[in-house]
Design an enzyme around this catalytic site. Structure first.
Site, short mmCIF file in Angstrom:
data_model
loop_
_atom_site.label_atom_id
_atom_site.label_comp_id
_atom_site.label_asym_id
_atom_site.label_seq_id
_atom_site.Cartn_x
_atom_site.Cartn_y
_atom_site.Cartn_z
N GLU A 70 1.40 -1.34 -0.35
CA GLU A 70 -0.07 0.33 0.12
C GLU A 70 1.01 1.23 0.04
O GLU A 70 1.60 1.83 1.07
CB GLU A 70 -1.41 -0.37 1.23
CG GLU A 70 -1.63 -1.24 1.40
CD GLU A 70 -3.10 -1.20 -0.39
OE1 GLU A 70 -3.71 -0.43 -0.57
OE2 GLU A 70 -2.99 -2.23 -1.08
N CYS A 126 -1.57 9.97 4.16
CA CYS A 126 -1.07 9.70 2.33
C CYS A 126 -2.63 9.47 1.39
O CYS A 126 -2.56 9.83 0.30
CB CYS A 126 -1.43 7.82 2.03
SG CYS A 126 -2.65 7.41 3.09
P1 NAD Z 1 8.82 4.72 3.74
O1 NAD Z 1 8.78 3.42 2.88
O2 NAD Z 1 10.41 5.13 4.56
O3 NAD Z 1 8.82 3.55 4.70
C1 NAD Z 1 8.03 2.38 4.84
C2 NAD Z 1 8.32 1.39 6.17
O4 NAD Z 1 9.38 0.42 5.68
C3 NAD Z 1 9.28 1.59 7.92
O5 NAD Z 1 8.74 0.83 8.03
C4 NAD Z 1 10.44 1.34 7.34
O6 NAD Z 1 11.73 1.01 8.16
C5 NAD Z 1 10.49 0.20 6.11
N1 NAD Z 1 11.64 0.48 4.96
C6 NAD Z 1 12.59 1.31 5.23
N2 NAD Z 1 13.35 0.30 3.78
C7 NAD Z 1 13.24 -0.79 3.36
C8 NAD Z 1 13.84 -2.02 3.27
N3 NAD Z 1 14.39 -1.75 2.01
N4 NAD Z 1 12.87 -3.36 2.57
C9 NAD Z 1 11.73 -3.46 4.22
N5 NAD Z 1 11.73 -2.15 4.97
C10 NAD Z 1 11.58 -1.51 4.92
O7 NAD Z 1 7.64 5.11 4.46
P2 NAD Z 1 6.99 5.97 5.53
O8 NAD Z 1 8.29 7.42 5.58
O9 NAD Z 1 6.90 5.77 6.47
O10 NAD Z 1 5.56 6.54 4.75
C11 NAD Z 1 4.75 7.64 4.35
C12 NAD Z 1 5.28 7.29 2.64
O11 NAD Z 1 4.28 5.85 3.11
C13 NAD Z 1 4.00 7.38 2.25
O12 NAD Z 1 3.82 7.41 0.57
C14 NAD Z 1 2.48 7.27 2.27
O13 NAD Z 1 1.86 8.34 1.21
C15 NAD Z 1 2.44 6.46 2.52
N6 NAD Z 1 1.52 5.43 3.23
C16 NAD Z 1 0.93 4.97 2.47
C17 NAD Z 1 -0.51 4.37 3.25
C18 NAD Z 1 -1.54 3.52 2.70
O14 NAD Z 1 -2.67 3.35 2.92
N7 NAD Z 1 -1.88 3.40 1.20
C19 NAD Z 1 -1.02 5.29 4.27
C20 NAD Z 1 -0.23 5.56 4.89
C21 NAD Z 1 1.46 6.12 4.30
#
Ligand code: NAD
Length: 515
Positions: free
Chosen positions: A286, A320
């Protein structure tokens, strides 16, 4: 058996009793800041590595707490614990799993303001945003508990002469849950309790900016009496732990919510079959959005501008679902822009503990990245509000920022900034607005303000998003009422809080017996 599902009510913080209760919770949590939380593996607390710090984004000198820094060996142990718990948990009658989750919801409800206060300190959520996040977490648990019962019903199949035919759904195994920081409780809880309600077990790797709230959730899991190993928590560096967890041959599924960049990397890695792996991994991504709200010339302009301001600047635009493109039909463009700039300019910017409308963004890293986007935006469009940081207690504050006359192909109109930045685009007419709306890789949320029935109907058919809102704000989906999730580059359309969510973490078995 259970009361009918209903969403958790919100407090009215204009009422003195509600304010007093929240202030009490802030004081209680304030006195508990600075503690240390270990990993939780098989119900045991395991300390590891150099502690990682979590700081208040509104006042970074304030240490919210430290957490253990797990390594890849802890991911291995947590997966062992999760598979160890799987056999018993998955074969427990669904009603028992549902009861356990309803108890968990009761713990969260009892401690609602306490959890919200942790969010105020760790994520910079003002009171209403923090309470809404905890309420949504409770809703997920209650809703998925009831979904578990529905999923336990035999799958309806047609009879066949001379045979007894049965089909049913069962859990698939131990999986990884990788949530973002922006709904640090609700999304983490929804993404983990869904699979768990279905009979699976999970290893949660929380976002590095909000690990303490994750640790508090594991306390609630223990308090609710959920067996050890069903929920495991490994805090630590996102990329290193995340890659190991995603690649692991024993990770049965990956439930990810976060940025497009990280999600695409995980989707690719999860498709690789590693030595010793005996299944195809399920992987749900997501991802982000570039969500748009259209205002046409027939709309209630006051309501539209107010909805745009709330959708764009609630929680500093770090949703998001946040409105990051406001597409206004030429005839009313100037008036709507005026109203939006006035409304956004009146939002008070200050600390989350004081319940300010706009508080700090989550981290120094995000602060720098948003300010860089604003800087480059000055060459792409006309800056009409904000654009600067605010220097207060070292916090990561950015003024609500509005760019006008943003060209539809500018980076400001295409790239997810994830901060308090709104791009306003001019459309020649409604048809042009629809074209601009759909001209993006993302398709998460969006909306239309119009009084024209034909256009509202066209919007239903033609605006390509997972969640469309008509004549209202475009954030704040309710569990069980507005299943949430995008299309296209906004993700795999898992539809959290929807009736099919648990099915993603289950497989169907069919048995035919000859009479
Ligand atoms: P992010 O992608 O930086 O991190 C998300 C998660 O992934 C964190 O737990 C992070 O530690 C982990 N992560 C980072 N690198 C990784 C890797 N190589 N392998 C596995 N995990 C890894 O996102 P964020 O800054 O935490 O959140 C913001 C983003 O989330 C925005 O793009 C937002 O739109 C999106 N978001 C989407 C929804 C939805 O329902 N579609 C809901 C909330 C947030």
């Amino acid at each position: 058996m259970f009361e009918p599902y209903r969403t958790e009510p919100y407090s009215d913080f204009r009422r003195p009793e509600a304010r007093a209760a929240y202030e009490l919770a802030l004081a209680g949590v304030g006195a508990a800041l600075g503690g240390h939380d270990p990993l939780v593996i098989g119900g045991e607390h395991v300390d590891a590595g150099e502690p990682l710090e979590s700081r208040d984004p509104c006042r970074p000198s304030e240490l919210v707490g430290t957490v253990a820094q797990g390594g890849t060996e802890h991911v291995d142990q947590a997966l062992d614990a999760a598979w160890g718990a799987f056999a018993a948990w998955s074969t427990r009658p669904a009603v028992e799993r549902a009861e356990a989750l309803v108890k968990l919801a009761a713990v969260l409800r009892r401690r609602k303001f306490e959890f919200a206060a942790w969010e105020t300190y760790e994520a910079g959520k003002n009171w209403a945003e923090a309470e809404a996040d905890v309420a949504e977490a409770i809703d997920f648990v209650e809703y998925y508990a009831r979904s578990a019962l529905a999923m336990a019903e035999p799958v309806p199949v047609h009879p066949w002469p001379g045979e007894i035919n049965h089909s049913w759904l069962q859990a698939i195994g131990a999986g990884a849950v990788i949530p973002p920081w922006n709904f640090p409780l609700a999304i983490l809880v929804g993404m983990s309790t869904g699979p768990v309600a279905a009979g699976n077990t999970v290893v949660i790797k929380p976002a590095s900016d909000t690990p303490v709230i994750a640790a508090r959730f594991l306390d609630a899991v223990a308090e609710a009496g959920i067996p050890p190993g069903v929920f495991n928590l490994v805090t630590g560096p996102g990329a290193a732990l995340g890659d190991h967890l995603v690649d692991h041959p024993r990770t049965r599924f990956v439930n990810f919510t976060g940025s497009k960049e990280v999600g695409l990397r995980i989707a690719e890695r999860a498709a690789v079959v590693h030595p010793g792996q005996r299944f195809l991994k399920r992987a749900f991504m997501e991802l982000g959005g570039k969500d748009a709200l259209i205002v046409d010339e027939t709309a209630d302009l006051e309501a539209a501008a107010a909805a745009a301001v709330t959708s764009a600047f609630g929680f500093q635009g770090q949703k998001c679902s946040a409105c990051s493109r406001l597409i206004v039909v030429d005839e009313v463009y100037d008036e709507v822009l005026d109203r939006v700039v006035t409304g956004a300019g009146q939002l008070d910017v200050g600390p989350a503990v004081d319940n300010s409308a706009v508080t700090a963004v989550i981290s120094g890293r995000q602060h720098a990245s948003i300010l860089a986007e604003i800087e480059s935006g000055r060459d792409q469009a006309k800056l009409v509000l904000g654009g600067d940081a605010i220097d207060r207690d070292g916090g990561f504050y950015i003024k609500p920022t509005v760019f006008a006359d943003v060209p539809a192909d500018a980076r400001l109109a295409r790239h997810e900034i994830f901060g308090p930045v709104l791009s306003v685009l001019r459309a020649a007419d409604f048809d042009d607005a629809v074209r601009i709306f759909n001209d993006t890789d993302f398709a998460l949320t969006g909306g239309l303000f119009s009084r024209e029935r034909d256009r509202l109907d066209r919007a239903r058919r033609e605006l390509r998003v997972g969640n469309l809102y008509l004549n209202r704000k475009i954030t704040g989906a309710l569990v069980g009422i507005q299943p949430f999730g995008g299309m296209d580059m906004s993700g795999s359309n898992a539809k959290a809080g929807g009736p099919d969510y648990l099915r993603l973490f289950m497989e169907m078995k069919t048995v035919a017996e000859r009479l």
